[in-house]
Design a protein around this motif. Structure first.
Motif, PDB file in Angstrom:
ATOM      1  N   SER A   1      22.050  72.425  -3.836  1.00 19.46           N
ATOM      2  CA  SER A   1      20.909  72.676  -2.952  1.00 19.46           C
ATOM      3  C   SER A   1      20.558  74.158  -2.876  1.00 19.46           C
ATOM      4  N   LEU A   2      21.502  75.026  -3.247  1.00 21.83           N
ATOM      5  CA  LEU A   2      21.268  76.469  -3.208  1.00 21.83           C
ATOM      6  C   LEU A   2      20.640  76.986  -4.498  1.00 21.83           C
TER       7      LEU A   2
ATOM      8  N   TYR B   1      29.864  89.765   6.574  1.00 18.01           N
ATOM      9  CA  TYR B   1      29.425  88.467   6.061  1.00 18.01           C
ATOM     10  C   TYR B   1      30.473  87.391   6.319  1.00 18.01           C
ATOM     11  N   VAL B   2      31.735  87.756   6.166  1.00 20.37           N
ATOM     12  CA  VAL B   2      32.832  86.788   6.285  1.00 20.37           C
ATOM     13  C   VAL B   2      33.720  87.252   7.440  1.00 20.37           C
TER      14      VAL B   2
ATOM     15  N   SER C   1      29.215  77.571   2.332  1.00 19.41           N
ATOM     16  CA  SER C   1      27.781  77.328   2.161  1.00 19.41           C
ATOM     17  C   SER C   1      26.956  78.185   3.105  1.00 19.41           C
ATOM     18  N   GLU C   2      27.450  78.370   4.335  1.00 16.90           N
ATOM     19  CA  GLU C   2      26.736  79.207   5.309  1.00 16.90           C
ATOM     20  C   GLU C   2      26.678  80.659   4.841  1.00 16.90           C
TER      21      GLU C   2
ATOM     22  N   ALA D   1      35.516  71.488   5.890  1.00 17.84           N
ATOM     23  CA  ALA D   1      35.113  72.488   6.884  1.00 17.84           C
ATOM     24  C   ALA D   1      34.928  73.853   6.232  1.00 17.84           C
ATOM     25  N   LEU D   2      35.818  74.210   5.323  1.00 24.82           N
ATOM     26  CA  LEU D   2      35.696  75.489   4.634  1.00 24.82           C
ATOM     27  C   LEU D   2      34.504  75.468   3.676  1.00 24.82           C
TER      28      LEU D   2
END
Length: 215
Positions: free
Chosen positions: A196-197, A117-118, A171-172, A165-166
């Motif tokens: 928004s999530l 995932y990361v 969020s992604e 940026a992080l």
């Protein structure tokens, strides 16, 4: 699914959380100013502080008296606001700590799943955590929560103090988890960071929690 029912926490003579009823399904937001009780609620759900009264339930099972390491073994992952990584250990060793502490035999497999995932964290797995920037440490803390959090993730202000940026990258990762149906409780001081999530949102103020917009 995670629930709290009439959860109350007291420190000394002061009541910090007041009869908190919370239902976490999908992506749930907990929004409140600094000092409102967000971290206290997260720590109480994780079993890191003693509750005065009320209950914590995981998939309908009462875990109020279950110690923190057994909640980890049951599939609850926790990302503290201040990361709480262990200096002197490598990134990979920090990721494996929840599995070691709860004596999970599949710790390495779960570590690899979290790194999928990361992916940025995979590239620094052999580095010591004190060699990383604050933003990189946030990603490591998220990956560590993923190692044990197959049932529920508790993310305490994941966007606090991170560069734009992080924040976009976080969020992604969260959006990918949401697509897979992961259950996540995210605390934030402002709605615009992760709102928004959120599929449902609660407002916390002075230790009292109510559904967003109910006032």
């Amino acid at each position: 699914m995670l629930e709290t029912r009439k959860l109350t926490v007291k420190f000394g003579g002061s009541t910090i959380l007041h009869d908190v009823d919370l239902r976490v399904e999908g992506f749930t937001g907990l929004v409140g100013r600094n000092g409102a009780g967000k971290t206290t609620l997260m720590r109480a759900v994780m079993g890191l502080i003693r509750t005065h009264s009320g209950h914590v339930l995981l998939n309908g099972q009462d875990i109020t008296a279950v110690p923190a390491h057994r909640r980890t073994r049951a599939g609850v992952g926790y990302m503290p606001e201040d990361r709480r990584l262990i200096p002197g250990l490598t990134v990979e060793e920090n990721l494996l700590l929840p599995a070691w502490g709860s004596r999970r035999p599949d710790g390495q497999d779960r570590c690899e799943r979290a790194l999928a995932y990361v992916s940025e964290v995979a590239d620094m797995r052999s580095r010591r955590v004190e060699q990383l920037s604050g933003g990189q440490q946030k990603l490591v803390a998220l990956a560590r929560a993923l190692v044990s959090g197959e049932q529920v993730l508790l993310l305490d202000e994941p966007f606090e103090g991170v560069a734009p940026a992080l924040a976009l990258r976080l969020s992604e990762v969260l959006a990918n988890l949401q697509k897979e149906g992961t259950t996540v409780l995210i605390s934030e001081s402002e709605m615009d960071r992760a709102g928004s999530l959120f599929e449902r949102t609660y407002l916390i103020e002075r230790g009292a929690v109510e559904p967003w917009g109910s006032a």
